[in-house]
Design a protein around this motif. Structure first.
Motif, PDB file in Angstrom:
ATOM      1  N   THR A 158       0.832  -1.208   0.000  1.00  0.00           N
ATOM      2  CA  THR A 158       0.000   0.000   0.000  1.00  0.00           C
ATOM      3  C   THR A 158       0.861   1.249   0.000  1.00  0.00           C
ATOM      4  O   THR A 158       0.564   2.234  -0.689  1.00  0.00           O
ATOM      5  CB  THR A 158      -0.943   0.003   1.218  1.00  0.00           C
ATOM      6  OG1 THR A 158      -1.784  -1.158   1.169  1.00  0.00           O
ATOM      7  CG2 THR A 158      -1.819   1.251   1.229  1.00  0.00           C
ATOM      8  N   LEU A 161       2.321   1.577  -3.463  1.00  0.00           N
ATOM      9  CA  LEU A 161       1.257   1.990  -4.388  1.00  0.00           C
ATOM     10  C   LEU A 161       0.980   3.485  -4.286  1.00  0.00           C
ATOM     11  O   LEU A 161       0.812   4.164  -5.305  1.00  0.00           O
ATOM     12  CB  LEU A 161      -0.015   1.190  -4.092  1.00  0.00           C
ATOM     13  CG  LEU A 161      -1.240   1.500  -4.959  1.00  0.00           C
ATOM     14  CD1 LEU A 161      -0.952   1.223  -6.422  1.00  0.00           C
ATOM     15  CD2 LEU A 161      -2.440   0.685  -4.477  1.00  0.00           C
ATOM     16  N   ALA A 162       0.944   4.000  -3.058  1.00  0.00           N
ATOM     17  CA  ALA A 162       0.680   5.431  -2.857  1.00  0.00           C
ATOM     18  C   ALA A 162       1.761   6.278  -3.526  1.00  0.00           C
ATOM     19  O   ALA A 162       1.464   7.324  -4.132  1.00  0.00           O
ATOM     20  CB  ALA A 162       0.605   5.747  -1.368  1.00  0.00           C
ATOM     21  N   TYR A 207      -5.242   3.037  -7.197  1.00  0.00           N
ATOM     22  CA  TYR A 207      -5.040   3.624  -5.869  1.00  0.00           C
ATOM     23  C   TYR A 207      -6.164   4.594  -5.523  1.00  0.00           C
ATOM     24  O   TYR A 207      -6.712   4.566  -4.409  1.00  0.00           O
ATOM     25  CB  TYR A 207      -3.693   4.330  -5.823  1.00  0.00           C
ATOM     26  CG  TYR A 207      -3.422   5.073  -4.529  1.00  0.00           C
ATOM     27  CD1 TYR A 207      -3.045   4.377  -3.386  1.00  0.00           C
ATOM     28  CD2 TYR A 207      -3.566   6.453  -4.450  1.00  0.00           C
ATOM     29  CE1 TYR A 207      -2.797   5.043  -2.192  1.00  0.00           C
ATOM     30  CE2 TYR A 207      -3.330   7.127  -3.266  1.00  0.00           C
ATOM     31  CZ  TYR A 207      -2.941   6.416  -2.141  1.00  0.00           C
ATOM     32  OH  TYR A 207      -2.708   7.079  -0.968  1.00  0.00           O
ATOM     33  N   GLN A 212      -7.857   5.501  -0.957  1.00  0.00           N
ATOM     34  CA  GLN A 212      -6.752   5.697  -0.001  1.00  0.00           C
ATOM     35  C   GLN A 212      -6.407   7.170   0.096  1.00  0.00           C
ATOM     36  O   GLN A 212      -6.550   7.897  -0.855  1.00  0.00           O
ATOM     37  CB  GLN A 212      -5.544   4.903  -0.481  1.00  0.00           C
ATOM     38  CG  GLN A 212      -5.795   3.386  -0.519  1.00  0.00           C
ATOM     39  CD  GLN A 212      -6.043   2.784   0.826  1.00  0.00           C
ATOM     40  OE1 GLN A 212      -5.552   3.294   1.842  1.00  0.00           O
ATOM     41  NE2 GLN A 212      -6.803   1.709   0.877  1.00  0.00           N
TER      42      GLN A 212
END
Length: 212
Positions: A158, A161-162, A207, A212
């Protein structure tokens, strides 16, 4: 040594790009083309690693040239140099198979880095262009056809990915998370495998979809 083909209809632009590339020890300018037809012929003859492609050219433009070069199956990866008002050209070029997009006022060091990243297989975007592409995909209702349903990700995935969604390179992600570049590449590959996203643009869209 990274072999580069420069494609632009403006002589001064080509000269500037040549000077910049030749300032790097690991980049060699193999040739210059002034339009899409010349680009296709030189790509076939010289088989460069990276093609710096302008989009707006007389005759066959950068989109048509990109499409034909990609369809030829050669190893050259195409890095588009574009302007902020090129939306009508930008998205078709992405669909044609371009490997990345940088704005023409990119810092010289960032352009050289972009050439190296493109040669290594990364999909390179100026952060501002990535945001525009992602926003258009999400707000334009293209998201369902672009990505798959949410899947479980680890905390580290995560985080990676951000940063991908911010347009960060593998090296920048590695520096931010105190990881090795090889580890980051593995995480990115795992993310693509898990999500079904085959490039960094689709990962960025994914994303945003996840909220998120």
């Amino acid at each position: 040594m990274i072999g580069v083909l420069i494609v632009d209809d403006q002589r001064l632009v080509r000269a500037g790009l040549r000077m910049l590339c030749e300032s790097a020890d690991d980049i060699e300018v193999m040739a210059e083309a002034t339009n899409g037809v010349e680009a296709i012929a030189l790509a076939a003859e010289l088989d460069p690693d990276v093609i710096l492609m302008d989009l707006r050219m007389p005759g066959l433009d950068g989109i048509g040239a990109t499409q034909q070069i990609v369809k030829s199956g050669r190893g050259a990866r195409i890095l588009v140099l574009t302007t902020f008002d090129d939306d009508d050209h930008l998205y078709p070029a992405l669909a044609a198979g371009a490997a990345g997009f940088l704005v023409k006022d990119t810092e010289p060091s960032e352009l050289l880095d972009g050439i190296r990243r493109t040669a290594e297989g990364e999909m390179v975007f100026s952060p501002e262009l990535l945001r525009r592409v992602v926003d258009r995909a999400v707000l334009g209702g293209q998201a369902e056809s672009t990505v798959v349903a949410a899947v479980p990700l680890t905390d580290r995935e995560t985080q990676v990915l951000a940063l991908v969604a911010e347009g960060k390179s593998n090296q920048e992600i590695a520096d931010a998370l105190h990881l090795g570049v090889t580890t980051v590449k593995t995480h990115v590959a795992n993310l693509m495998s898990k999500t079904g996203c085959d490039n960094r643009v689709r990962l960025a869209v994914y994303y945003l979809q996840r909220g998120q």
